[in-house]
Design an enzyme around this catalytic site. Structure first.
Site, PDB file in Angstrom:
ATOM      1  CG  HIS A  54      50.968  93.601   7.155  1.00  0.00           C
ATOM      2  ND1 HIS A  54      49.824  94.190   6.686  1.00  0.00           N
ATOM      3  CD2 HIS A  54      51.481  92.912   6.101  1.00  0.00           C
ATOM      4  CE1 HIS A  54      49.630  93.857   5.412  1.00  0.00           C
ATOM      5  NE2 HIS A  54      50.629  93.084   5.032  1.00  0.00           N
ATOM      6  CG  ASP A  62      48.737  98.238  16.408  1.00  0.00           C
ATOM      7  OD1 ASP A  62      48.993  97.361  15.564  1.00  0.00           O
ATOM      8  OD2 ASP A  62      47.645  98.313  16.999  1.00  0.00           O
TER       9      ASP A  62
HETATM   10  C1  GDG Z   1      48.180  93.783  11.848  1.00  0.00           C
HETATM   11  C2  GDG Z   1      49.084  94.814  12.559  1.00  0.00           C
HETATM   12  C3  GDG Z   1      48.212  96.567  10.991  1.00  0.00           C
HETATM   13  C4  GDG Z   1      38.872  93.277  15.370  1.00  0.00           C
HETATM   14  N1  GDG Z   1      37.952  92.719  16.201  1.00  0.00           N
HETATM   15  C5  GDG Z   1      36.968  92.255  15.431  1.00  0.00           C
HETATM   16  C6  GDG Z   1      37.311  92.531  14.102  1.00  0.00           C
HETATM   17  N2  GDG Z   1      38.467  93.155  14.097  1.00  0.00           N
HETATM   18  C7  GDG Z   1      39.120  93.658  12.873  1.00  0.00           C
HETATM   19  C8  GDG Z   1      39.160  95.156  12.832  1.00  0.00           C
HETATM   20  C9  GDG Z   1      40.340  95.409  11.902  1.00  0.00           C
HETATM   21  C10 GDG Z   1      41.232  94.193  12.166  1.00  0.00           C
HETATM   22  O1  GDG Z   1      40.440  93.213  12.816  1.00  0.00           O
HETATM   23  C11 GDG Z   1      42.368  94.530  13.119  1.00  0.00           C
HETATM   24  O2  GDG Z   1      43.345  95.217  12.415  1.00  0.00           O
HETATM   25  P1  GDG Z   1      44.443  96.081  13.176  1.00  0.00           P
HETATM   26  O3  GDG Z   1      45.185  96.839  12.160  1.00  0.00           O
HETATM   27  O4  GDG Z   1      43.791  96.970  14.168  1.00  0.00           O
HETATM   28  O5  GDG Z   1      45.358  95.057  13.999  1.00  0.00           O
HETATM   29  P2  GDG Z   1      46.082  93.603  13.723  1.00  0.00           P
HETATM   30  O6  GDG Z   1      45.083  92.513  13.609  1.00  0.00           O
HETATM   31  O7  GDG Z   1      47.060  93.446  14.833  1.00  0.00           O
HETATM   32  O8  GDG Z   1      46.810  93.765  12.302  1.00  0.00           O
HETATM   33  C12 GDG Z   1      48.454  96.201  12.466  1.00  0.00           C
HETATM   34  C13 GDG Z   1      47.479  95.464  10.266  1.00  0.00           C
HETATM   35  O9  GDG Z   1      48.116  94.199  10.444  1.00  0.00           O
HETATM   36  C14 GDG Z   1      47.365  95.748   8.774  1.00  0.00           C
HETATM   37  O10 GDG Z   1      48.611  96.011   8.208  1.00  0.00           O
HETATM   38  O11 GDG Z   1      47.440  97.758  10.959  1.00  0.00           O
HETATM   39  O12 GDG Z   1      49.309  97.162  13.063  1.00  0.00           O
HETATM   40  O13 GDG Z   1      49.286  94.441  13.928  1.00  0.00           O
HETATM   41  O14 GDG Z   1      39.934  95.380  10.572  1.00  0.00           O
HETATM   42  O15 GDG Z   1      37.926  95.623  12.361  1.00  0.00           O
HETATM   43  N3  GDG Z   1      36.530  92.205  13.062  1.00  0.00           N
HETATM   44  C15 GDG Z   1      35.373  91.550  13.337  1.00  0.00           C
HETATM   45  N4  GDG Z   1      35.000  91.242  14.611  1.00  0.00           N
HETATM   46  C16 GDG Z   1      35.759  91.574  15.686  1.00  0.00           C
HETATM   47  O16 GDG Z   1      35.387  91.278  16.832  1.00  0.00           O
HETATM   48  N5  GDG Z   1      34.583  91.200  12.332  1.00  0.00           N
END
Ligand code: GDG
Length: 470
Positions: free
Chosen positions: A157, A365
């Site tokens: 990921h 990322d």
């Molecule tokens: C890893 C990889 C890859 C965030 N703040 C809140 C919240 N979130 C949710 C978002 C989104 C998720 O968390 C974050 O996903 P991301 O993809 O942006 O980043 P990582 O957590 O670092 O994820 C990344 C991912 O895995 C999937 O393969 O895309 O590159 O680093 O869904 O909405 N959700 C809630 N409250 C918050 O304050 N409920």
């Protein structure tokens, strides 16, 4: 159809309302064909608790959830030490933050061996095993050592670093060798795949058989890029549900007449938050018409607080917020609304929809799902603009976003200004194209294409174990 077994560091109950899009999508796959989800329970074994009590199995419909507790020492070495103190920083180009000397790899390997032993007892011969993320790179190697011959796939990921960065990890060769225990390895982007191919060919002497297959250590491995997506319809529906609408209405009244710049992420140094705050400070200085008329709302959900590099970042952000609000704030306007707190998942789409501009500016990322959620939540008649880091995996797909180099705070500042003043017709045109892109490769597409590719891989004789850690 063979049973699907998913293995990840944490197991989410897909029926819980708090479950994220990825948990729901994987849960759907398990539900559809019957399956097992295996991982760490999130609990630490109590002092004196017998080890056999540490495996918990729970049946929910056609899905079995199996979780393992860890001892404090295992957790600290495997999770905090090697996974998040070595692999996470190096894979995100932050060699300076990696704690390479500490010998955490022993715990990392022991926990992967423990998982392999516990999982083996639950496996059936024709299962298909799909392992997720950097915590579990050597799991297939350990399962093969125990004689498991099932078809196994791995999805990374997070980004794959360039070969010379990866080579800085003393166990880099072992990690790449461990990947060759799988039948299929998936990456988020073509860039990640190219980094892997280059390490495998140059450092490990792998022979490329065709566009997707490599031979090394007596094995054939298929590797490809499978950019992860979101459930677009589900997220759009969430945007129209009561909680999100309530959030939207309340915020619209509170910020009447002001344009919102929005950032949403876990607290993490890979997300480029200090650079973003500095770009915003430049925006207020170089384009003072934004004073009083523009507010940056930054939601940072708490994450990995036991690691020093994370607590330092929190202090830095608090200090930058204080300076910005002190320098530019008015009695009736604060430039930055910074919240170090989780926002309920069902309310989040309301915030996305309110924002004129989303700032998704990580320094690195794997993909970045916030960028895709923001697009799905927009009103197509009056959509907001996505400012996206070129160093996020999502930049390979989302070409109609305004791409920035987040290290260049002057350039980012000017791009934010451009986003704030983008004419409606251009916003609509870009949004329509972006929406098409996230629909074409959504989370169901990701899951389907990975599992189809895994099912179609030509099997090596996986009863032969690879050499272990030197
Ligand atoms: C890893 C990889 C890859 C965030 N703040 C809140 C919240 N979130 C949710 C978002 C989104 C998720 O968390 C974050 O996903 P991301 O993809 O942006 O980043 P990582 O957590 O670092 O994820 C990344 C991912 O895995 C999937 O393969 O895309 O590159 O680093 O869904 O909405 N959700 C809630 N409250 C918050 O304050 N409920």
């Amino acid at each position: 159809m063979p049973r699907l077994v998913i293995v990840s560091n944490r197991v989410a109950d897909p029926r819980r309302p708090s479950a994220g899009g990825l948990a729901v999508a994987l849960g759907d796959a398990l539900q559809g064909r019957g399956g097992l989800w295996f991982g760490w329970s999130g609990h630490i074994i109590r002092e004196g608790q017998p080890v056999e009590e540490a495996l918990h199995v729970q049946q929910t419909g056609s899905v079995t959830l199996a979780t393992v507790d860890l001892s404090q020492e295992e957790h600290d070495g495997y999770y905090l030490g090697y996974s998040n103190g070595v692999l996470w920083p190096v894979f995100h180009n932050r060699l300076d933050l990696a704690d390479l000397d500490a010998g955490f790899v022993g715990s990392y390997r022991r926990v992967n061996q423990l998982f392999a032993r516990q999982l083996k007892a639950l496996l059936r011969p024709d299962d298909i095993v799909w392992v997720h993320d950097y915590h579990l790179i050597p799991l297939a190697l350990e399962l093969r050592t125990l004689g498991c011959a099932q078809r196994m796939g791995f999805f990374l990921h997070i980004p794959m670093p360039p070969p010379l960065l990866l080579a800085a990890i003393p166990q880099a060769d072992w990690l790449v060798r461990a990947l060759f225990s799988y039948n299929l390895v998936g990456f988020q982007s073509q860039g990640d795949l190219a980094h892997f191919a280059s390490y495998a060919e140059v450092e490990a002497g792998a022979r490329r058989l065709d566009g997707q297959r490599w031979q090394a250590y007596g094995r054939t491995l298929q590797a490809a890029s499978f950019p992860i997506g979101i459930d677009v319809d589900d997220f759009a529906a969430l945007t129209h549900a009561a909680e999100a609408r309530d959030m939207y209405e309340r915020m619209r009244q509170a910020y009447a007449g002001r344009r919102i710049l929005l950032g949403v992420e876990r607290l993490d140094y890979s997300k480029g938050l200090p650079q973003r705050f500095k770009a915003f400070a430049k925006l207020l200085k170089n384009h003072p018409e934004n004073i009083r008329s523009t507010t940056l709302i930054q939601i940072v959900s708490p994450s990995r607080e036991a690691l020093v590099s994370y607590s330092g970042l929190r202090q830095e952000l608090e200090s930058l917020t204080g300076a910005l609000n002190g320098d530019y704030g008015e009695l009736d306007w604060v430039p930055v609304r910074y919240m170090h707190r989780n926002v309920a998942r069902r309310r989040l789409p309301g915030l996305y929809r309110l924002a004129r501009v989303a700032l998704v500016t990580p320094l690195r990322d794997g993909m970045n799902l916030v960028a895709k959620e923001f697009i799905a939540a927009q009103d197509p008649a009056d959509p907001g603009v996505l400012v996206l880091s070129r160093f996020a995996g999502a930049a390979e797909q989302l070409k109609e976003a305004l791409l920035v180099n987040p290290y260049d705070t002057d350039g980012t500042c000017e791009t934010i200004q451009q986003a704030l003043h983008m004419p409606l017709t251009e916003r609509q045109r870009r949004h329509q194209k972006l929406l098409e892109r996230i629909r074409a490769q959504d989370v169901h597409w990701w899951r389907r294409t990975f599992l189809e590719a895994l099912t179609a891989t030509q099997g090596d004789d996986h009863r032969v174990a690879l050499p272990s850690l030197a």
